[in-house]
Design an enzyme around this catalytic site. Structure first.
Site, PDB file in Angstrom:
ATOM      1  N   ARG A  22       0.842  -1.202   0.000  1.00  9.69           N
ATOM      2  CA  ARG A  22       0.000   0.000   0.000  1.00  9.69           C
ATOM      3  C   ARG A  22       0.870   1.243   0.000  1.00  9.69           C
ATOM      4  NH1 ARG A  22       1.136   2.154   4.682  1.00  9.69           N
ATOM      5  NH2 ARG A  22       1.461   0.815   6.502  1.00  9.69           N
ATOM      6  N   GLY A  26       1.955   4.968   1.657  1.00  8.82           N
ATOM      7  CA  GLY A  26       2.102   5.449   3.029  1.00  8.82           C
ATOM      8  C   GLY A  26       3.319   4.897   3.734  1.00  8.82           C
ATOM      9  N   ASP A  27       3.429   5.261   5.005  1.00  9.91           N
ATOM     10  CA  ASP A  27       4.598   4.953   5.822  1.00  9.91           C
ATOM     11  C   ASP A  27       4.284   3.783   6.750  1.00  9.91           C
ATOM     12  OD1 ASP A  27       6.859   5.252   7.723  1.00  9.91           O
ATOM     13  OD2 ASP A  27       7.178   7.182   6.765  1.00  9.91           O
ATOM     14  N   PHE A  45      -8.731   1.314   5.255  1.00 12.37           N
ATOM     15  CA  PHE A  45      -8.766   2.264   6.368  1.00 12.37           C
ATOM     16  C   PHE A  45      -8.705   1.532   7.698  1.00 12.37           C
ATOM     17  CE2 PHE A  45     -13.253   1.199   5.611  1.00 12.37           C
ATOM     18  CZ  PHE A  45     -13.729   0.984   6.896  1.00 12.37           C
ATOM     19  N   CYS A  51       2.635   6.763  10.694  1.00 17.21           N
ATOM     20  CA  CYS A  51       2.593   7.442   9.388  1.00 17.21           C
ATOM     21  C   CYS A  51       3.683   8.491   9.254  1.00 17.21           C
ATOM     22  CB  CYS A  51       1.215   8.058   9.143  1.00 17.21           C
ATOM     23  SG  CYS A  51      -0.121   6.845   9.146  1.00 17.21           S
TER      24      CYS A  51
END
Length: 256
Positions: free
Chosen positions: A78, A80-81, A174, A191
């Site tokens: 995915r 993001g971090d 989510f 994040c």
């Protein structure tokens, strides 16, 4: 306009790796048209996941330290971090085809963000977006009223979004903090954000729904967002399908 069909599956509490494999099977099946749009709703055993842009230094402890405490560490595809999942957090993984009418990544991220905010609001937390930071945010000083970034007294993050989209088929999704112990987030820099703390519905209000209750609410909210007809099936406590064919057959059966 043709009404979409969205099939929801509640999985209960699961380890991350087995659900990641199920997502991958369903993405393949969705690309081939063998399953309808589907969303998996669940809570995970403790796990830290590293997105494609993750910085390893944002995991603050060694893999051995985490393993001794029952926390898995998993690289994922995915965006993001670094993020963390644990019991008491509602996780949603939509596997949906955004084409032809919803081919807009920003719109999709907003759909997921406002699905979380719909659930949080039902339980006393008003929350919204913060410019420059993906996710769902609230004001610790006024949890029942979100005044926006500039007017908030103490911004806290209560929900995260991280997605992958290939040929307009979505994956990942989510995570909304309901009653997850927020001290677990001290294992990471969530994040990559150091300036704001993580919170939960329970920490902000003193109470929170169960993950199952929130899953029902989130599924209803997603159906409204997508203008979809839908039904939610309960797969908690049962083995997950072991291959793409059986996963497709079981989802079609759940769709009725």
């Amino acid at each position: 306009m043709t009404t979409r069909e969205l099939r929801g599956i509640y999985l209960g509490r699961r380890r991350y790796a087995e659900v990641l494999e199920l997502q991958e099977r369903l993405v393949s099946a969705r690309l081939e048209g063998r399953v309808p749009d589907t969303v998996l709703l669940l809570e995970h055993e403790p796990v830290i996941t590293l997105g494609k842009s993750a910085k390893r230094e944002n995991v603050l402890f060694t893999e051995e330290f985490l393993r001794e405490r029952g926390v898995d560490l998993v690289p994922v595809g995915r965006g993001g971090d670094v993020t963390l999942h644990a019991p008491g957090q509602l996780v949603g993984y939509p596997i949906v085809d955004l084409s032809p009418d919803r081919c807009d990544v920003r719109r999709y991220v907003k759909d997921l963000t406002f699905t979380m905010s719909d659930v949080a609001l039902r339980h006393g937390v008003s929350a919204g977006e913060m410019a420059g930071n993906i996710g769902l945010w609230a004001d610790r000083a006024r949890p029942s009223e979100f005044p926006g970034k500039d007017a908030a007294t103490e911004l806290v993050k209560i929900g995260a979004v991280g997605v992958r989209i290939s040929r307009w088929i979505t994956m990942h999704g989510f995570a909304l903090n309901l009653s997850v112990p927020v001290e677990l987030f001290q294992l990471i820099v969530p994040c990559g954000i150091r300036d704001h703390a993580v919170s939960s519905v329970e920490e902000l209000t003193g109470a929170a729904p169960t993950v199952h209750e929130a899953a029902v609410e989130a599924f209803d909210a997603l159906c409204r967002r997508f203008g979809a007809d839908g039904a939610l099936s309960d797969w908690s406590g049962r083995p997950l399908p072991v291959d793409a064919d059986s996963a497709s057959a079981e989802v079609r059966a759940a769709a009725g």
